[in-house]
Design an enzyme around this catalytic site. Sequence first.
Site, mmCIF file in Angstrom:
data_model
loop_
_atom_site.group_PDB
_atom_site.id
_atom_site.type_symbol
_atom_site.label_atom_id
_atom_site.label_comp_id
_atom_site.label_asym_id
_atom_site.label_seq_id
_atom_site.Cartn_x
_atom_site.Cartn_y
_atom_site.Cartn_z
ATOM 1 N N HIS A 382 0.848 -1.185 0.000
ATOM 2 C CA HIS A 382 0.000 0.000 0.000
ATOM 3 C C HIS A 382 0.882 1.232 0.000
ATOM 4 O O HIS A 382 1.608 1.465 0.978
ATOM 5 C CB HIS A 382 -0.869 0.041 1.268
ATOM 6 C CG HIS A 382 -1.961 -0.976 1.305
ATOM 7 N ND1 HIS A 382 -2.595 -1.349 2.474
ATOM 8 C CD2 HIS A 382 -2.537 -1.706 0.317
ATOM 9 C CE1 HIS A 382 -3.523 -2.253 2.207
ATOM 10 N NE2 HIS A 382 -3.504 -2.496 0.904
ATOM 11 N N GLU A 383 0.851 2.006 -1.073
ATOM 12 C CA GLU A 383 1.528 3.306 -1.047
ATOM 13 C C GLU A 383 0.459 4.354 -0.779
ATOM 14 O O GLU A 383 -0.438 4.559 -1.580
ATOM 15 C CB GLU A 383 2.237 3.594 -2.372
ATOM 16 C CG GLU A 383 2.879 4.978 -2.433
ATOM 17 C CD GLU A 383 3.800 5.273 -1.244
ATOM 18 O OE1 GLU A 383 4.765 4.537 -1.057
ATOM 19 O OE2 GLU A 383 3.524 6.234 -0.485
ATOM 20 N N HIS A 451 7.378 1.806 5.311
ATOM 21 C CA HIS A 451 8.400 2.683 4.737
ATOM 22 C C HIS A 451 7.950 4.116 4.994
ATOM 23 O O HIS A 451 6.766 4.378 5.194
ATOM 24 C CB HIS A 451 8.605 2.404 3.251
ATOM 25 C CG HIS A 451 9.581 1.283 3.021
ATOM 26 N ND1 HIS A 451 10.627 1.362 2.154
ATOM 27 C CD2 HIS A 451 9.669 0.065 3.615
ATOM 28 C CE1 HIS A 451 11.329 0.242 2.204
ATOM 29 N NE2 HIS A 451 10.764 -0.577 3.071
ATOM 30 N N GLU A 452 8.943 5.015 5.027
ATOM 31 C CA GLU A 452 8.685 6.385 5.469
ATOM 32 C C GLU A 452 7.878 6.329 6.779
ATOM 33 O O GLU A 452 6.790 6.889 6.885
ATOM 34 C CB GLU A 452 7.947 7.196 4.388
ATOM 35 C CG GLU A 452 8.689 7.274 3.075
ATOM 36 C CD GLU A 452 8.559 5.998 2.237
ATOM 37 O OE1 GLU A 452 7.494 5.384 2.246
ATOM 38 O OE2 GLU A 452 9.546 5.611 1.583
ATOM 39 N N GLU A 470 11.637 1.101 7.267
ATOM 40 C CA GLU A 470 12.734 1.803 6.616
ATOM 41 C C GLU A 470 13.251 2.829 7.623
ATOM 42 O O GLU A 470 13.952 2.478 8.561
ATOM 43 C CB GLU A 470 12.218 2.433 5.320
ATOM 44 C CG GLU A 470 13.285 2.965 4.406
ATOM 45 C CD GLU A 470 12.657 3.655 3.206
ATOM 46 O OE1 GLU A 470 13.161 3.456 2.102
ATOM 47 O OE2 GLU A 470 11.686 4.421 3.363
ATOM 48 N N GLU A 476 17.613 1.910 -2.187
ATOM 49 C CA GLU A 476 17.024 2.555 -3.363
ATOM 50 C C GLU A 476 17.783 3.819 -3.766
ATOM 51 O O GLU A 476 17.827 4.175 -4.939
ATOM 52 C CB GLU A 476 15.550 2.877 -3.090
ATOM 53 C CG GLU A 476 15.345 3.850 -1.934
ATOM 54 C CD GLU A 476 13.899 3.857 -1.409
ATOM 55 O OE1 GLU A 476 13.270 2.795 -1.435
ATOM 56 O OE2 GLU A 476 13.435 4.921 -0.987
HETATM 57 CA CA CA Z 1 11.644 5.112 0.888
#
Ligand code: CA
Length: 668
Positions: A382-383, A451-452, A470, A476
């Site tokens: 899920h972004e 992430h974030e 993360e 990346e």
């Molecule tokens: Ca990232």
Amino acid sequence: MIKKIPLIALALSTMVGCISQNSEKTYQIQSPNGENTIQFELTDLAPQYSVKHGNTEVIVPSKLGFVFKDNDTLQHNFEVVSQKESSYDNTWKQVWGEKHSIRNHYNELVVHLQEKSEKKRKLNIEFRAFDDGIAFRYVFPEQGIKDSIFIMDELTTFNLKEDGKAWWIPAYDEQRYENLFTASPVSTLDTVHTPLTIESKSGLALSFHEANLTDFASTTLAHTTGTTLKTDLVPWSDGIKVRTTKSFRTPWRTLQIAKKPTDLITSYLVLNLNEPNKIEDTSWIETFKYIGIWWGMHIGKYTFWEGDKQGATTVHAKEYINEANKLGIDHLLIEGWNKGWTPSWYENAMHQFSFTKEADNFNLKEVTDYAADHGVKIVGYHETGSNLKNYLQQIDSAFALYKKRGITTVKIGHVGSKLNMKEWHHGQFGVNYFRYVLKKAAEYGLEIYYHEPIKDTGERRTYPNMMSREGARGQEYNAWSDGNPTSYTTILPFTRLLAGPMDYTAGILDVNIEQGYPGRRVHSTAAKQLALTVTVFSPLQMLADLPENYMNQPAFKFLQDVPTDWEDTKVLNGEIGQYITTVRKDINSDDWFLGSITNEDARSLSINLDFLDKNVSYEAQIYKDADGTDIDHNPTKIDIQKKKVSASDSLTLELGSGGGTAIRFKKI
Ligand code: CA
């Protein structure tokens, strides 16, 4: 599914020798081995504390207290109403982790304060002295306050006795926690994130952080004067730091203290300050390695969005499942499978991702059915684009869809400078959002990694479906920027990783990124990429390269073999920003694994194998930089050697510039 487990507390009301109270109204508590001492006192009726390690003063008298709305200060004019001392010693087991059994052993002093002025407000301060550091938190008990409480500032200071070299990243940055570390004197800092690691002038290794960050703003550390740091709570967009009602309890303010930096890594103080596991049935929680339709997007081979180069198609997904089978890897992450991706998806805007509608050319049911038939589990993605309004409206249907499709792990991204383009990721709003999603995921039987994210403060102990995150520059950055310098991964274990597991996404064997953007590369040798799977602990370990770069690669055997759950961890050597050698014992076998990495300097490290089990032999399967290999010369070349060894042997590791060594010690 959620249950409360009672603490087994050893409350000793008379701790002779541990705590003394003298006529000047100072209160002392010492750690079980006597190394760390916390002293509390009222000076001019204001609470202060100080910390010593042996005879070395670490924190000299420092302030405690709060400022509420309308400049209403809770700091002066106190008296000590009562105090309570206790001791605690218990060993608990992690559901998964870098070490299975962890001892939680400390002495505690709780000071009950009350204002002498007309408001007569109460404030309790709980201090804990551990052998590996100290911690304290505030408890503002219920006391008939009916209005909301707005905390405008926390006044806690850490008045360091002496200067030291601090390893820091800036707070309040649009890149959240994704910055390179700088080393500079404490006396020159501005405002920085935690964990903040300091090599003090007298040679101690210190790390400031917090534990059990629940319904509160996270704290950053602001330099004030001299060598004094002050808590700087991350505000809401309206400037209020923390909103609460009736009462509050702060996270633990933690200071890990060690004789050398490597000992910070095997300190479990932050985990010990979190509450025990609240998930009764943990049988569904598993650690694993995974490949992904992911690196292809970062190097420009594929796109996240629909079109000619779309990464997440049914065809690609089936190819990756077949490749996972060939590689013996049983999890596959697929990013960009849903509607809402555009070429500018990462820009700050309230992007409208759908979490249930599939992208063109992608059929979730067909892919998950195919995966199930081939023994592969899909990792969901899920972004949110930091549009949490949009995400939270869909979260139940999104989680329900994953459950229905047999998906049990979800990666959740939060690209964007502010949540909802308004609130910091690390303010109270963000803290509560990340906890809400974590608890909701537990209800659906989903394990998650962010992430974030918000920084890790040890909540994996309480909610062991909180797998990894993360919260730093990951691999990346090597794909599309100047990248992470060679020394970067030798700083992480002593800084960011002290907070908890990281989804760094190691394992790029094609470090030159042949199919990537011109001039972009991974700033290490391929052997170092293998070693990172040991030096960076994560219960979910991505083998991030394109699957084709793993085919017919003898060195891939190490990535196949390396576990994701450990019985024990030891750090054999290391200097921040220079090198580190970590060994971990597999939880499911008697095998040990070693990862050793260096910065831009080639080095040879002699190690003693006395960590191995005694009276047995091992085959050391050594994956090292081939002769003459370093970051600039044949960086992809890995030499594989086998050697019979035992606990009485030693080994010399030869690391090329930017290089590394990975070893499996297989019991024979
Ligand atoms: Ca990232």
